[in-house]
Scaffold this motif. Sequence first.
Motif, mmCIF file in Angstrom:
data_model
loop_
_atom_site.group_PDB
_atom_site.id
_atom_site.type_symbol
_atom_site.label_atom_id
_atom_site.label_comp_id
_atom_site.label_asym_id
_atom_site.label_seq_id
_atom_site.Cartn_x
_atom_site.Cartn_y
_atom_site.Cartn_z
ATOM 1 N N PRO A 37 -40.401 9.101 34.855
ATOM 2 C CA PRO A 37 -40.603 10.258 33.989
ATOM 3 C C PRO A 37 -41.952 10.947 34.243
ATOM 4 C CG PRO A 37 -39.639 8.495 32.711
ATOM 5 C CD PRO A 37 -39.988 7.925 34.065
ATOM 6 N N GLN A 38 -42.970 10.155 34.516
ATOM 7 C CA GLN A 38 -44.290 10.730 34.802
ATOM 8 C C GLN A 38 -44.260 11.565 36.086
ATOM 9 O OE1 GLN A 38 -43.682 7.482 34.198
ATOM 10 N NE2 GLN A 38 -45.075 6.733 32.622
ATOM 11 N N GLU A 39 -43.588 11.042 37.118
ATOM 12 C CA GLU A 39 -43.481 11.779 38.375
ATOM 13 C C GLU A 39 -42.705 13.079 38.183
ATOM 14 O OE1 GLU A 39 -43.519 8.224 41.721
ATOM 15 O OE2 GLU A 39 -41.672 8.569 40.570
ATOM 16 N N LEU A 40 -41.642 13.029 37.380
ATOM 17 C CA LEU A 40 -40.866 14.234 37.105
ATOM 18 C C LEU A 40 -41.720 15.263 36.369
ATOM 19 C CD1 LEU A 40 -38.292 15.899 37.059
ATOM 20 C CD2 LEU A 40 -37.574 14.599 35.033
ATOM 21 N N LYS A 41 -42.475 14.817 35.383
ATOM 22 C CA LYS A 41 -43.348 15.730 34.637
ATOM 23 C C LYS A 41 -44.366 16.371 35.573
ATOM 24 C CE LYS A 41 -45.986 16.142 30.420
ATOM 25 N NZ LYS A 41 -47.396 16.370 30.557
ATOM 26 N N LEU A 42 -44.962 15.585 36.455
ATOM 27 C CA LEU A 42 -45.934 16.103 37.413
ATOM 28 C C LEU A 42 -45.293 17.123 38.353
ATOM 29 C CD1 LEU A 42 -48.827 15.998 38.486
ATOM 30 C CD2 LEU A 42 -48.128 14.093 39.948
ATOM 31 N N LYS A 43 -44.098 16.828 38.851
ATOM 32 C CA LYS A 43 -43.383 17.770 39.725
ATOM 33 C C LYS A 43 -43.125 19.087 38.992
ATOM 34 C CE LYS A 43 -40.593 15.240 43.025
ATOM 35 N NZ LYS A 43 -41.051 16.129 44.027
ATOM 36 N N THR A 44 -42.770 18.992 37.714
ATOM 37 C CA THR A 44 -42.513 20.185 36.914
ATOM 38 C C THR A 44 -43.800 20.986 36.727
ATOM 39 O OG1 THR A 44 -40.725 19.043 35.774
ATOM 40 C CG2 THR A 44 -41.592 21.010 34.722
ATOM 41 N N GLU A 45 -44.874 20.311 36.394
ATOM 42 C CA GLU A 45 -46.163 20.988 36.188
ATOM 43 C C GLU A 45 -46.673 21.639 37.463
ATOM 44 O OE1 GLU A 45 -48.532 17.793 34.637
ATOM 45 O OE2 GLU A 45 -47.767 18.074 32.589
ATOM 46 N N LYS A 46 -46.453 20.981 38.613
ATOM 47 C CA LYS A 46 -46.893 21.532 39.898
ATOM 48 C C LYS A 46 -45.943 22.607 40.415
ATOM 49 C CE LYS A 46 -47.479 18.384 42.917
ATOM 50 N NZ LYS A 46 -47.573 17.211 43.782
ATOM 51 N N LYS A 47 -44.808 22.783 39.696
ATOM 52 C CA LYS A 47 -43.779 23.751 40.091
ATOM 53 C C LYS A 47 -43.210 23.429 41.478
ATOM 54 C CE LYS A 47 -45.496 27.436 37.119
ATOM 55 N NZ LYS A 47 -45.029 26.849 35.930
ATOM 56 N N ASP A 48 -43.060 22.120 41.743
ATOM 57 C CA ASP A 48 -42.400 21.691 42.978
ATOM 58 C C ASP A 48 -40.971 22.233 42.999
ATOM 59 O OD1 ASP A 48 -44.639 20.291 43.687
ATOM 60 O OD2 ASP A 48 -43.762 18.299 43.436
ATOM 61 N N VAL A 49 -40.449 22.398 44.183
ATOM 62 C CA VAL A 49 -39.087 22.905 44.340
ATOM 63 C C VAL A 49 -38.109 21.729 44.292
ATOM 64 C CG1 VAL A 49 -37.503 24.109 45.878
ATOM 65 C CG2 VAL A 49 -39.871 24.884 45.694
ATOM 66 N N PHE A 50 -37.247 21.735 43.300
ATOM 67 C CA PHE A 50 -36.191 20.736 43.155
ATOM 68 C C PHE A 50 -35.173 21.269 42.165
ATOM 69 C CE2 PHE A 50 -39.239 19.707 39.848
ATOM 70 C CZ PHE A 50 -38.454 19.399 38.747
ATOM 71 N N GLN A 51 -34.013 20.629 42.148
ATOM 72 C CA GLN A 51 -32.996 20.978 41.166
ATOM 73 C C GLN A 51 -32.835 19.795 40.216
ATOM 74 O OE1 GLN A 51 -28.871 21.294 42.490
ATOM 75 N NE2 GLN A 51 -28.483 22.848 40.930
ATOM 76 N N LEU A 52 -32.859 20.072 38.914
ATOM 77 C CA LEU A 52 -32.659 19.045 37.905
ATOM 78 C C LEU A 52 -31.258 19.213 37.324
ATOM 79 C CD1 LEU A 52 -33.832 16.739 36.148
ATOM 80 C CD2 LEU A 52 -34.591 18.512 34.550
ATOM 81 N N ILE A 53 -30.476 18.136 37.376
ATOM 82 C CA ILE A 53 -29.124 18.163 36.822
ATOM 83 C C ILE A 53 -29.021 17.082 35.747
ATOM 84 C CG2 ILE A 53 -26.656 17.891 37.268
ATOM 85 C CD1 ILE A 53 -27.158 18.897 40.110
ATOM 86 N N ASP A 54 -28.753 17.521 34.537
ATOM 87 C CA ASP A 54 -28.583 16.634 33.388
ATOM 88 C C ASP A 54 -27.095 16.331 33.274
ATOM 89 O OD1 ASP A 54 -28.296 15.580 30.744
ATOM 90 O OD2 ASP A 54 -30.165 16.583 30.152
#
Length: 98
Positions: free
Chosen positions: A6-23
């Motif tokens: 979860p921490q890595e995901l939050k960091l990726k989101t904050e850095k605006k890394d390019v990825f697709q999140l599927i819930d």
Amino acid sequence: MNIITPQELKLKTEKKDVFQLIDIREDYDFDDFNIGGINIPMDYVFSSLDKVDTDKPVIFICNSGKRSKAIIHTLKRKLQLEELYSVSGGISGYQELV
């Protein structure tokens, strides 16, 4: 198995890394609380593969992390994709740790 915390995901989101999140939780769970991305309930993932952007890393999230692990295991085997990730602890872990 590719796991992201979860921490890595939050960091990726904050850095605006390019990825697709599927819930992959049910619609009502997604509507109740989500962290963005698109909602494709688990039962519809394989019939909705056209919504999966294979040009970038794809991160799957469910309630606890178990269903997202199962989905990426199957998708990797069927589609030969490597950039698929499961959020450890799922949305529950994200809420607790972030």
